[in-house]
Design an enzyme around this catalytic site. Structure first.
Site, PDB file in Angstrom:
ATOM      1  N   ASP A  98     -13.083  48.558   5.220  1.00 12.44           N
ATOM      2  CA  ASP A  98     -13.012  49.414   4.152  1.00 12.44           C
ATOM      3  C   ASP A  98     -12.031  49.019   2.929  1.00 12.44           C
ATOM      4  OD1 ASP A  98     -14.017  51.516   2.634  1.00 12.44           O
ATOM      5  OD2 ASP A  98     -13.963  52.927   4.466  1.00 12.44           O
ATOM      6  N   ASP A 120     -21.906  55.549   0.038  1.00 12.78           N
ATOM      7  CA  ASP A 120     -21.527  56.834   0.956  1.00 12.78           C
ATOM      8  C   ASP A 120     -22.603  57.921   0.704  1.00 12.78           C
ATOM      9  OD1 ASP A 120     -19.409  55.738   2.050  1.00 12.78           O
ATOM     10  OD2 ASP A 120     -17.915  56.763   0.713  1.00 12.78           O
TER      11      ASP A 120
HETATM   12  C1  GLA Z   1     -14.937  55.066   2.658  1.00 11.77           C
HETATM   13  C2  GLA Z   1     -16.260  54.602   3.538  1.00 11.77           C
HETATM   14  C3  GLA Z   1     -16.947  55.786   4.654  1.00 11.77           C
HETATM   15  C4  GLA Z   1     -15.763  56.035   5.453  1.00 11.77           C
HETATM   16  C5  GLA Z   1     -14.513  56.777   4.703  1.00 11.77           C
HETATM   17  C6  GLA Z   1     -13.493  56.842   5.650  1.00 11.77           C
HETATM   18  O1  GLA Z   1     -15.444  56.105   1.820  1.00 11.77           O
HETATM   19  O2  GLA Z   1     -17.169  54.386   2.625  1.00 11.77           O
HETATM   20  O3  GLA Z   1     -17.775  55.188   5.248  1.00 11.77           O
HETATM   21  O4  GLA Z   1     -15.547  54.940   6.319  1.00 11.77           O
HETATM   22  O5  GLA Z   1     -14.174  55.605   3.802  1.00 11.77           O
HETATM   23  O6  GLA Z   1     -12.360  57.216   5.272  1.00 11.77           O
END
Ligand code: GLA
Length: 723
Positions: A474, A544
């Site tokens: 990420d 997300d």
């Molecule tokens: C980002 C990712 C999510 C999750 C969060 C965790 O927003 O896109 O899928 O992994 O971080 O903090």
């Protein structure tokens, strides 16, 4: 096929259905034509302009009008080209004029490597590369403009190598990767958005002046994707011309269209010049990232499929590209930061009972992280939550016959972390200036080898110890106060490019060490969804936003360039955590089936009906995932009521159609959904009835009315096979 006629100064590049004709005129090379494959005879008039043709022997003194009109393959700055230039170099005397003269060409059957950057590769396919040598004697700079053709594709890969052959260093102020010139009325298509609303399609007429998109935040960004298409006003999914550029790069970029006074349009793509400058020492070379050029004479559908095939065959290296991916449950929307060993094992048990293959432990498993204020950089187990340790947890999960996946955010550091206390200087910052926080965190200086070494060691230890099969990488914030003390003041603008080179190097090292690892890139959802990342990971978390209706639109926009098989897509709970909408459980599955497929919810709270539906969804996944992975994708319909798409098997014998009713309409007219990609004379079976392919494509398939919003149908149609 590359045909060169040195005498006429013609370079003709033929792919399966396209051709690009470059022409040398008076010592310069221009793009004469890029479009449908044609044969041509007379060539003298090509690249001449109808305004004051530059003929130095006949009309001396017309250099300015020449350069301002000539379709230079690599437009340079300083001697009369006042359009956007692709190249600008500051020399030892402070001047930044350059005049690239064509000095020769060569071809190669081996695609030249681009050191340290992601790039298209030639798996099972013959290629040919044309290299044009452009030289500026005063600056001592040689530019090698490379065009690689792939036998199995209409996509052409372009990149540029810049060499300083002079005695003194020069400063590259701009070194773009590609430039095209087109004529006639055009429209520009870009993919734009923000967090949880990525890659929405914008289509606008190309107007006089410059229209551009780009990123300055260190990643390719949620805001604009490093891709553009240019089409005719009449171009649709199935007809009309479409040209494209896709950047094999994940850092700051610019892509622009500029219509000039002759009503000609140039299209450029490269590293964003606002945050770039590179000191090129004598004898050294700089390599630009690659751009994937694409042309379709038959609409945007074929244009996208050109990219999909190319990305799957020549960008995504992972062995997972061609394999069914394990169905995972991800802990993020299931538990966020609130979990412990018991909860995880309970989730694992339920996942197993439902027939899933992998548990992915997302954010919160390391340091003392219970929310997003701490511990990034401390890649060791959070003993409060998992006192037994990662090795033990890995064993427990595997004992249940599940694979184990883990989340990392390697490029980040929290101020409240052991790493920051030990190495505050590793955080990107300008001495004496406050650090701007985002999501309470800072960015690690990925240009520093010691940072990359630390990250590699800590990640490799955990991956090894817990036998991790999948990593979600990420990147949750943008870069501010860009600076690194490891570079002298006049080279600070190298930071952003060096940063992304550092990210690439670390991903490469991990994949070399763990060749079977399934890597999924992610950046706060889909903030780094680009061909650069796909070189390392076969899939990228798309957004997300997991709401099925929004996701359908995001995935459809993304599909303009990227194959559905690389789009991370999960089923999550309702009301949806991003928009609060309720959609049918099966609709959520139908949308996720057009991506990598998985779950991101607390499986322990499922109703008995949902558990049954999961069995059904998994059956669909195992039955149809080959179509998502290998089939061809067609966008069938998109309006405020309906979205529909279709996958067709490579032999055209099987098709899977998804129809989503985003919003019901009272007193609907009866719908026939026109399919694509079938064999007109073939007989296709659906719902006990026989249809010809021609009829399904020209008249369409009747779609029975659906009740409510956010409901969908999945239609599987097969060809009747004769004995
Ligand atoms: C980002 C990712 C999510 C999750 C969060 C965790 O927003 O896109 O899928 O992994 O971080 O903090």
């Amino acid at each position: 096929m590359i045909r060169i006629d040195e005498k006429k100064g013609i370079f003709a590049l033929y792919t399966k259905h396209t051709c690009m004709i470059l022409k040398a005129c008076d010592g310069f090379v221009g793009l004469a034509y890029y479009g449908e494959k044609i044969r041509f005879a007379e060539t003298d008039y090509l690249c001449r302009t109808d305004v004051r043709p530059f003929t130095p022997d006949k009309l001396p003194g017309e250099g300015v009008s020449f350069h301002s009109a000539f379709p230079h393959v690599y437009p340079f700055y300083g001697c009369g080209n006042y359009r956007e230039s692709a190249f600008r170099v500051e020399q030892a005397d402070g001047s930044d004029t350059c005049c690239f003269k064509y000095i020769g060409c060569s071809t190669s059957k081996e695609k030249p490597k681009i050191p340290n950057l992601p790039q298209s590769f030639t798996r099972n396919c013959n290629t040919e590369t044309l290299i044009l040598y452009l030289h500026d004697a005063q600056a001592g700079v040689l530019a090698e403009i490379m065009y690689t053709l792939f036998q199995d594709s209409d996509v052409i890969a372009q990149d540029v190598k810049i060499q300083n052959q002079g005695q003194k260093p020069v400063m590259l102020r701009r070194a773009f990767s590609s430039c095209l010139h087109l004529e006639g009325d055009l429209e520009l298509i870009t993919l734009n958005g923000t967090w949880a609303r990525e890659r929405h399609v914008q289509r606008e007429p190309v107007r006089y002046g410059v229209q551009s998109i780009g990123s300055l935040n260190g990643a390719s960004s949620h805001t604009h994707n490093p891709f553009l298409a240019v089409v005719r006003p009449e171009t649709t999914e199935t007809s009309g011309e479409a040209w494209g550029m896709a950047f094999v790069y994940s850092g700051n970029f610019i892509a622009c269209a500029e219509k000039d006074y002759q009503e000609k349009t140039q299209i450029l793509m490269g590293i964003h010049p606002d945050t770039f400058c590179w000191e090129l020492e004598s004898g050294k070379s700089f390599y630009t990232p690659e751009v994937l050029l694409n042309y379709s004479p038959r609409g945007l559908g074929r244009f996208s499929r050109n990219y999909h095939d190319f990305i799957r065959n020549h960008i995504i290296r992972s062995k997972w590209q061609y394999q069914e991916r394990p169905v995972l449950v991800n802990s993020w929307e299931a538990a966020y930061f609130d979990f412990d060993t018991d909860k995880l094992l309970h989730l694992a048990d339920t996942a197993l009972a439902c027939g899933l293959d992998m548990l992915v432990l997302d954010d919160g498993w390391f340091g003392h992280r219970d929310d997003d204020t701490t511990s990034l950089g401390d890649w060791f187990v959070n003993e409060e939550k998992i006192p037994e340790g990662m090795e033990w947890l890995g064993e427990e999960i595997q004992r249940r016959n599940l694979k184990f996946g883990l989340w990392f955010e390697p490029e980040m550091i929290s101020q409240d972390s052991e790493l920051f206390r030990k190495h505050p200087e590793w955080a990107v910052q300008i001495p004496g200036r406050d650090m701007t926080l985002s999501r309470n965190q800072c960015v690690l200086d990925m240009t520093r080898p010691e940072v990359r070494n630390y990250l590699f060691r800590s990640m490799a230890d955990i991956i090894h110890e817990a036998d991790i099969s999948y990593v979600k990488w990420d990147m949750n914030r943008q870069i501010t106060e860009a600076y690194t003390p490891t570079l002298p003041p006049h080279r600070q603008k190298e930071f952003f490019h060096r940063y992304i080179l550092g990210v690439y190097e670390l991903q490469e090292q991990l994949l070399k060490t763990f060749p079977d690892l399934l890597l999924e890139n992610c950046a706060g959802g889909g903030g780094r969804f680009d061909c650069g990342m796909l070189y390392y990971s076969p899939q990228i978390w798309c957004s997300d936003n997991t709401d099925a209706c929004d996701r359908a639109e995001i995935q459809l926009g993304t599909s303009l360039c990227y194959p559905p098989s690389c789009m991370g897509a999960h089923i999550s709970v309702c009301p949806n955590h991003t928009v609060g909408r309720n959609t049918d459980f099966m609709t959520r599955a139908h949308v996720a089936l057009a991506g990598t497929f998985g779950y991101e919810m607390d499986l322990m709270r499922l109703t008995a009906k949902q558990v049954k539906q999961i069995q059904e969804q998994l059956k669909l996944y195992h039955q149809y995932s080959h179509l998502t992975r290998e089939g061809r994708f067609y966008r069938l319909m998109q309006n405020k009521y309906w979205i529909a798409w279709q996958f067709v098997s490579t032999e055209h014998t099987e098709t899977l159609v998804t129809v989503i009713q985003i919003r019901n309409q009272a007193n609907q007219v009866r719908k026939h959904l026109k399919l694509q990609g079938l064999i007109p004379e073939g007989i296709y079976l659906f719902d006990g009835k026989r249809y010809t392919g021609g009829q399904l494509m020209k008249i369409g398939l009747p779609i029975a009315p659906m009740w409510g919003d956010g409901v969908s149908r999945l239609l599987h149609i097969t060809m009747e096979l004769s004995d």
